[in-house]
Design a protein around this motif. Structure first.
Motif, PDB file in Angstrom:
ATOM      1  N   PHE A   1      10.783  -1.401   3.144  1.00  0.00           N
ATOM      2  CA  PHE A   1      11.125  -2.545   2.853  1.00  0.00           C
ATOM      3  C   PHE A   1      10.471  -3.424   4.388  1.00  0.00           C
ATOM      4  N   PHE A   2      10.624  -3.139   5.436  1.00  0.00           N
ATOM      5  CA  PHE A   2       9.988  -3.647   6.675  1.00  0.00           C
ATOM      6  C   PHE A   2       8.523  -3.779   6.265  1.00  0.00           C
ATOM      7  N   SER A   3       8.129  -2.570   5.761  1.00  0.00           N
ATOM      8  CA  SER A   3       6.409  -2.326   5.399  1.00  0.00           C
ATOM      9  C   SER A   3       5.797  -3.801   4.226  1.00  0.00           C
ATOM     10  N   PHE A   4       6.653  -3.123   3.446  1.00  0.00           N
ATOM     11  CA  PHE A   4       5.928  -4.336   2.143  1.00  0.00           C
ATOM     12  C   PHE A   4       5.851  -5.790   2.232  1.00  0.00           C
ATOM     13  N   VAL A   5       7.873  -6.331   3.168  1.00  0.00           N
ATOM     14  CA  VAL A   5       6.769  -7.678   3.708  1.00  0.00           C
ATOM     15  C   VAL A   5       5.997  -8.001   4.517  1.00  0.00           C
ATOM     16  N   THR A   6       5.885  -7.390   6.252  1.00  0.00           N
ATOM     17  CA  THR A   6       5.223  -7.352   6.680  1.00  0.00           C
ATOM     18  C   THR A   6       3.816  -7.374   5.969  1.00  0.00           C
TER      19      THR A   6
ATOM     20  N   LEU B   1       2.532  -3.528  11.423  1.00  0.00           N
ATOM     21  CA  LEU B   1       2.502  -2.432  10.600  1.00  0.00           C
ATOM     22  C   LEU B   1       2.066  -1.375  10.356  1.00  0.00           C
ATOM     23  N   GLU B   2       0.786  -1.053  11.255  1.00  0.00           N
ATOM     24  CA  GLU B   2      -0.166   0.107  11.531  1.00  0.00           C
ATOM     25  C   GLU B   2       1.425   1.128  11.975  1.00  0.00           C
ATOM     26  N   LEU B   3       2.251   0.323  12.870  1.00  0.00           N
ATOM     27  CA  LEU B   3       3.323   1.559  13.877  1.00  0.00           C
ATOM     28  C   LEU B   3       4.239   1.711  12.458  1.00  0.00           C
ATOM     29  N   SER B   4       4.289   1.119  11.680  1.00  0.00           N
ATOM     30  CA  SER B   4       5.357   1.312  10.679  1.00  0.00           C
ATOM     31  C   SER B   4       4.926   2.617   9.791  1.00  0.00           C
ATOM     32  N   ALA B   5       3.979   2.413   9.109  1.00  0.00           N
ATOM     33  CA  ALA B   5       2.633   3.390   8.320  1.00  0.00           C
ATOM     34  C   ALA B   5       3.062   4.773   9.011  1.00  0.00           C
ATOM     35  N   ARG B   6       2.426   4.517  10.197  1.00  0.00           N
ATOM     36  CA  ARG B   6       2.488   5.860  10.946  1.00  0.00           C
ATOM     37  C   ARG B   6       3.806   6.392  11.007  1.00  0.00           C
ATOM     38  N   LEU B   7       5.200   5.337  10.795  1.00  0.00           N
ATOM     39  CA  LEU B   7       6.069   6.215  11.167  1.00  0.00           C
ATOM     40  C   LEU B   7       6.499   6.794   9.873  1.00  0.00           C
ATOM     41  N   LEU B   8       6.146   5.792   8.845  1.00  0.00           N
ATOM     42  CA  LEU B   8       6.886   6.604   7.331  1.00  0.00           C
ATOM     43  C   LEU B   8       5.865   8.163   6.682  1.00  0.00           C
TER      44      LEU B   8
END
Length: 203
Positions: A48-53, A18-25
């Motif tokens: 979508f991935f971040s929401f589900v995670t 989640l931290e990785l996807s948030a940094r990317l966003l």
């Protein structure tokens, strides 16, 4: 079902994702200016991935807290929070799924449709088991997302959630969200292994 150690390991692992996807966003606008173009479709898949995670982590935390609950009221509190998370997760999933499906290529549509159909069948069965439109909505509106001004209406949720069946809600929803999490990860990668997807139902 999972042990506390397994729950903690999953929470830590998914938190890193989640931290990785948030940094990317947070860097998408900057990356696009640097000619590393991340399309709106790719951004949606990351969201979508971040929401589900994040929903998965919330559910795991609630499950762990429920298992450690001592009093009846503490169990009631954790179950009603689980109902809230699950109700909101289902609503948000429905908002995402059609938009996400539009992002896959024509060549991918058949295989992704099959996976969406499997997930939706699991979700339909879950919603019927827990009377999503009536009981779940009522608990969400009267006891977990809001306090009903009529205390007896609020308190009536305690009796509903005392039903032993309601304590199974987290376990049963994991049968949906675990493969959904794998599915969103596969969407990000651009490939889904059918065997691993089916295996993701085996929590």
């Amino acid at each position: 079902m999972m042990t506390f150690k397994e729950i903690d390991e999953r929470i830590n692992h998914y938190q890193e994702e989640l931290e990785l996807s948030a940094r990317l966003l947070s860097k998408i606008d900057f990356l696009n200016k640097e000619d590393v173009v991340i399309s709106d479709q790719k951004k949606m898949k990351i969201e979508f991935f971040s929401f589900v995670t994040s929903s998965y982590i919330d559910l795991l935390c609630t499950y762990r807290n429920l298992k450690r609950s001592k009093s009846a009221w503490e169990k009631f509190y954790n179950i009603k929070i689980a109902y809230l998370f699950i109700y909101e997760t289902i609503n948000t999933y429905h908002k995402y799924k059609s938009e996400v499906y539009k992002t896959v290529t024509n060549e991918e549509k058949d295989i992704y449709k099959k996976f969406f159909d499997m997930l939706n069948r699991e979700l339909t069965e879950f919603k019927a088991t827990y009377d999503y439109d009536n009981v779940m909505a009522s608990i969400r509106n009267k006891a977990s997302a809001h306090y009903d001004r009529d205390f007896l209406t609020f308190y009536s949720s305690f009796d509903v959630l005392e039903n032993p069946k309601s304590k199974e809600i987290i376990r049963d929803f994991l049968y949906f969200i675990n493969p959904l999490h794998y599915f969103t990860y596969g969407l990000l990668k651009g490939e889904i292994d059918e065997f691993l997807f089916i295996n993701s139902w085996m929590i």
